[in-house]
Design a protein around this motif. Structure first.
Motif, PDB file in Angstrom:
ATOM      1  N   LEU A 139       0.822  -1.208   0.000  1.00 29.19           N
ATOM      2  CA  LEU A 139       0.000   0.000   0.000  1.00 29.19           C
ATOM      3  C   LEU A 139       0.860   1.263   0.000  1.00 29.19           C
ATOM      4  CD1 LEU A 139      -2.828  -1.067   2.491  1.00 29.19           C
ATOM      5  CD2 LEU A 139      -2.956  -0.925   0.003  1.00 29.19           C
ATOM      6  N   THR A 140       1.945   1.218   0.772  1.00 30.27           N
ATOM      7  CA  THR A 140       2.839   2.373   0.806  1.00 30.27           C
ATOM      8  C   THR A 140       3.463   2.624  -0.561  1.00 30.27           C
ATOM      9  OG1 THR A 140       3.344   1.961   3.138  1.00 30.27           O
ATOM     10  CG2 THR A 140       4.885   3.349   1.908  1.00 30.27           C
ATOM     11  N   ASP A 141       3.913   1.546  -1.201  1.00 29.86           N
ATOM     12  CA  ASP A 141       4.496   1.698  -2.535  1.00 29.86           C
ATOM     13  C   ASP A 141       3.464   2.203  -3.539  1.00 29.86           C
ATOM     14  OD1 ASP A 141       6.845   0.775  -1.469  1.00 29.86           O
ATOM     15  OD2 ASP A 141       6.617  -1.280  -2.200  1.00 29.86           O
ATOM     16  N   LEU A 142       2.223   1.682  -3.423  1.00 31.43           N
ATOM     17  CA  LEU A 142       1.167   2.115  -4.338  1.00 31.43           C
ATOM     18  C   LEU A 142       0.844   3.598  -4.141  1.00 31.43           C
ATOM     19  CD1 LEU A 142      -0.901   1.362  -6.503  1.00 31.43           C
ATOM     20  CD2 LEU A 142      -2.465   0.669  -4.669  1.00 31.43           C
ATOM     21  N   ARG A 143       0.794   4.025  -2.869  1.00 27.97           N
ATOM     22  CA  ARG A 143       0.503   5.427  -2.573  1.00 27.97           C
ATOM     23  C   ARG A 143       1.597   6.330  -3.139  1.00 27.97           C
ATOM     24  NH1 ARG A 143       0.701   5.021   2.480  1.00 27.97           N
ATOM     25  NH2 ARG A 143      -1.439   4.251   2.735  1.00 27.97           N
ATOM     26  N   GLN A 144       2.843   5.909  -2.947  1.00 29.52           N
ATOM     27  CA  GLN A 144       3.952   6.699  -3.477  1.00 29.52           C
ATOM     28  C   GLN A 144       3.919   6.756  -4.997  1.00 29.52           C
ATOM     29  OE1 GLN A 144       7.460   4.903  -1.830  1.00 29.52           O
ATOM     30  NE2 GLN A 144       7.170   5.816   0.209  1.00 29.52           N
ATOM     31  N   MET A 145       3.533   5.654  -5.614  1.00 32.35           N
ATOM     32  CA  MET A 145       3.468   5.637  -7.065  1.00 32.35           C
ATOM     33  C   MET A 145       2.373   6.568  -7.583  1.00 32.35           C
ATOM     34  SD  MET A 145       2.857   2.409  -9.646  1.00 32.35           S
ATOM     35  CE  MET A 145       1.185   2.185  -9.026  1.00 32.35           C
ATOM     36  N   LEU A 146       1.196   6.574  -6.878  1.00 33.70           N
ATOM     37  CA  LEU A 146       0.101   7.451  -7.291  1.00 33.70           C
ATOM     38  C   LEU A 146       0.483   8.916  -7.123  1.00 33.70           C
ATOM     39  CD1 LEU A 146      -2.977   5.508  -5.834  1.00 33.70           C
ATOM     40  CD2 LEU A 146      -2.268   5.665  -8.225  1.00 33.70           C
ATOM     41  N   LEU A 147       1.142   9.246  -6.000  1.00 35.27           N
ATOM     42  CA  LEU A 147       1.577  10.623  -5.797  1.00 35.27           C
ATOM     43  C   LEU A 147       2.583  11.054  -6.859  1.00 35.27           C
ATOM     44  CD1 LEU A 147       1.966  10.667  -1.901  1.00 35.27           C
ATOM     45  CD2 LEU A 147       0.170  11.749  -3.255  1.00 35.27           C
ATOM     46  N   LEU A 148       3.486  10.132  -7.179  1.00 35.13           N
ATOM     47  CA  LEU A 148       4.477  10.448  -8.208  1.00 35.13           C
ATOM     48  C   LEU A 148       3.812  10.655  -9.562  1.00 35.13           C
ATOM     49  CD1 LEU A 148       7.423  10.777  -9.055  1.00 35.13           C
ATOM     50  CD2 LEU A 148       7.540   8.295  -9.358  1.00 35.13           C
ATOM     51  N   ASN A 149       2.859   9.754  -9.877  1.00 39.06           N
ATOM     52  CA  ASN A 149       2.154   9.890 -11.156  1.00 39.06           C
ATOM     53  C   ASN A 149       1.334  11.184 -11.196  1.00 39.06           C
ATOM     54  OD1 ASN A 149       3.191   7.486 -12.070  1.00 39.06           O
ATOM     55  ND2 ASN A 149       1.409   6.269 -11.468  1.00 39.06           N
ATOM     56  N   GLY A 150       0.707  11.539 -10.051  1.00 36.76           N
ATOM     57  CA  GLY A 150      -0.057  12.781  -9.995  1.00 36.76           C
ATOM     58  C   GLY A 150       0.821  13.995 -10.220  1.00 36.76           C
ATOM     59  N   ALA A 151       2.009  13.968  -9.616  1.00 31.68           N
ATOM     60  CA  ALA A 151       2.935  15.081  -9.807  1.00 31.68           C
ATOM     61  C   ALA A 151       3.374  15.192 -11.257  1.00 31.68           C
ATOM     62  CB  ALA A 151       4.152  14.897  -8.892  1.00 31.68           C
ATOM     63  N   VAL A 152       3.599  14.036 -11.880  1.00 28.82           N
ATOM     64  CA  VAL A 152       3.995  14.046 -13.287  1.00 28.82           C
ATOM     65  C   VAL A 152       2.884  14.618 -14.154  1.00 28.82           C
ATOM     66  CG1 VAL A 152       4.595  12.580 -15.255  1.00 28.82           C
ATOM     67  CG2 VAL A 152       5.629  12.141 -13.020  1.00 28.82           C
ATOM     68  N   VAL A 153       1.628  14.220 -13.855  1.00 27.09           N
ATOM     69  CA  VAL A 153       0.485  14.725 -14.630  1.00 27.09           C
ATOM     70  C   VAL A 153       0.368  16.247 -14.483  1.00 27.09           C
ATOM     71  CG1 VAL A 153      -2.029  14.709 -14.817  1.00 27.09           C
ATOM     72  CG2 VAL A 153      -0.774  12.552 -14.570  1.00 27.09           C
ATOM     73  N   VAL A 154       0.527  16.777 -13.255  1.00 24.34           N
ATOM     74  CA  VAL A 154       0.442  18.218 -13.022  1.00 24.34           C
ATOM     75  C   VAL A 154       1.523  18.954 -13.799  1.00 24.34           C
ATOM     76  CG1 VAL A 154       0.686  20.032 -11.290  1.00 24.34           C
ATOM     77  CG2 VAL A 154      -0.690  17.995 -10.787  1.00 24.34           C
ATOM     78  N   ILE A 155       2.743  18.418 -13.759  1.00 21.74           N
ATOM     79  CA  ILE A 155       3.857  19.061 -14.473  1.00 21.74           C
ATOM     80  C   ILE A 155       3.594  19.073 -15.973  1.00 21.74           C
ATOM     81  CG2 ILE A 155       6.297  18.847 -15.048  1.00 21.74           C
ATOM     82  CD1 ILE A 155       6.749  17.740 -12.232  1.00 21.74           C
ATOM     83  N   ILE A 156       3.108  17.923 -16.501  1.00 25.78           N
ATOM     84  CA  ILE A 156       2.821  17.859 -17.933  1.00 25.78           C
ATOM     85  C   ILE A 156       1.708  18.839 -18.305  1.00 25.78           C
ATOM     86  CG2 ILE A 156       1.934  16.369 -19.761  1.00 25.78           C
ATOM     87  CD1 ILE A 156       3.370  14.039 -18.442  1.00 25.78           C
ATOM     88  N   THR A 157       0.661  18.922 -17.441  1.00 31.73           N
ATOM     89  CA  THR A 157      -0.459  19.833 -17.712  1.00 31.73           C
ATOM     90  C   THR A 157       0.011  21.282 -17.725  1.00 31.73           C
ATOM     91  OG1 THR A 157      -1.989  18.271 -16.692  1.00 31.73           O
ATOM     92  CG2 THR A 157      -2.744  20.541 -16.947  1.00 31.73           C
ATOM     93  N   LEU A 158       0.819  21.656 -16.732  1.00 33.86           N
ATOM     94  CA  LEU A 158       1.341  23.022 -16.686  1.00 33.86           C
ATOM     95  C   LEU A 158       2.228  23.317 -17.895  1.00 33.86           C
ATOM     96  CD1 LEU A 158       2.218  23.347 -12.875  1.00 33.86           C
ATOM     97  CD2 LEU A 158       0.277  24.364 -14.097  1.00 33.86           C
ATOM     98  N   GLY A 159       2.999  22.312 -18.289  1.00 32.38           N
ATOM     99  CA  GLY A 159       3.853  22.504 -19.447  1.00 32.38           C
ATOM    100  C   GLY A 159       3.051  22.709 -20.718  1.00 32.38           C
ATOM    101  N   LEU A 160       2.006  21.908 -20.893  1.00 31.62           N
ATOM    102  CA  LEU A 160       1.152  22.055 -22.066  1.00 31.62           C
ATOM    103  C   LEU A 160       0.426  23.400 -22.058  1.00 31.62           C
ATOM    104  CD1 LEU A 160      -0.362  18.445 -22.338  1.00 31.62           C
ATOM    105  CD2 LEU A 160       1.401  19.478 -23.783  1.00 31.62           C
ATOM    106  N   ALA A 161      -0.031  23.820 -20.863  1.00 32.85           N
ATOM    107  CA  ALA A 161      -0.714  25.120 -20.762  1.00 32.85           C
ATOM    108  C   ALA A 161       0.229  26.250 -21.117  1.00 32.85           C
ATOM    109  CB  ALA A 161      -1.268  25.289 -19.351  1.00 32.85           C
TER     110      ALA A 161
END
Length: 218
Positions: free
Chosen positions: A185-207
């Protein structure tokens, strides 16, 4: 007259060969090879005297004990474990007649599974080998216990052939399902947070790129 004597000698020779043949076929010299093991002995921690398992009187138990060491050949399978992780040691000696030929050290209660050690120095001076460590068979603990070695019963032993642990293949920490689920669960949570951060960065970059393109096209 001479022909009758010859026939009589031939008949007597044939009868003698018929009676002698079964005795030759069943003679001790041809019954088994000279180097066939005839017994094994077990000595070690907690034992006041060695245990002898003869092949003639206890063939099944003899084969089971011999099977724990007969395959220990080659360069070995593992590095030298830490002494404090080995547990009690039991030495198995293979006999041919009254002569000791081979000796091996077994550690059925070693941490992470039983281990076996083949010493470089063997009783038979003609046997040239090297020191080597091996992972023991899964049945080591129960086999030694069946022979009379004072070992605790291992109900969780994985019975079967092959190479691996003896009483436990893994230690308690490895087989802790609660710890494994928490870690998952800890690894899954860390993976989701990492993926969320990547999505935010990509979204800001595209904007940012879209805004830049929009300004240049005006």
């Amino acid at each position: 007259m001479g022909a009758r004597v010859s026939r009589r000698w031939l008949l007597n020779g044939a009868l003698l060969a018929m009676f002698a043949a079964p005795q030759l076929l069943t003679s001790p010299a041809s019954a088994a090879p000279a180097n066939t093991p005839t017994a094994v002995t077990i000595a070690g921690d907690g034992m006041t005297q060695p245990i002898t398992v003869p092949a003639a009187d206890k063939p099944e138990l003899f084969n089971a004990v011999l099977g724990q060491v007969s395959w220990l050949k080659g360069k070995g399978q593992s590095s030298s474990p830490k002494p404090d992780k080995l547990g009690p040691k039991y030495t198995v000696t293979v006999l041919v007649g009254d002569a000791a030929k081979q000796t091996y050290d077994l550690y059925p209660l070693a941490t992470g599974g039983p281990r076996a050690f083949r010493p470089a120095k063997q009783p038979d001076k003609k046997l040239k080998t090297t020191a080597a460590w091996f992972y023991g068979r899964l049945t080591m603990s129960e086999t030694l216990r069946a022979a009379g070695v004072p070992l605790p019963e291992q109900p969780e032993t994985l019975h079967g052939g092959g190479v691996g642990g003896g009483d436990r293949v893994f230690d308690d920490d490895t087989l802790n399902p609660g710890r494994d689920i928490d870690k998952l669960l800890t690894d899954l949570r860390q993976m989701l947070l990492l993926n969320g951060a990547v999505v935010v960065i990509i979204t800001l970059g595209l904007a940012g790129i879209a805004l830049l393109v929009r300004r240049r096209t005006r």
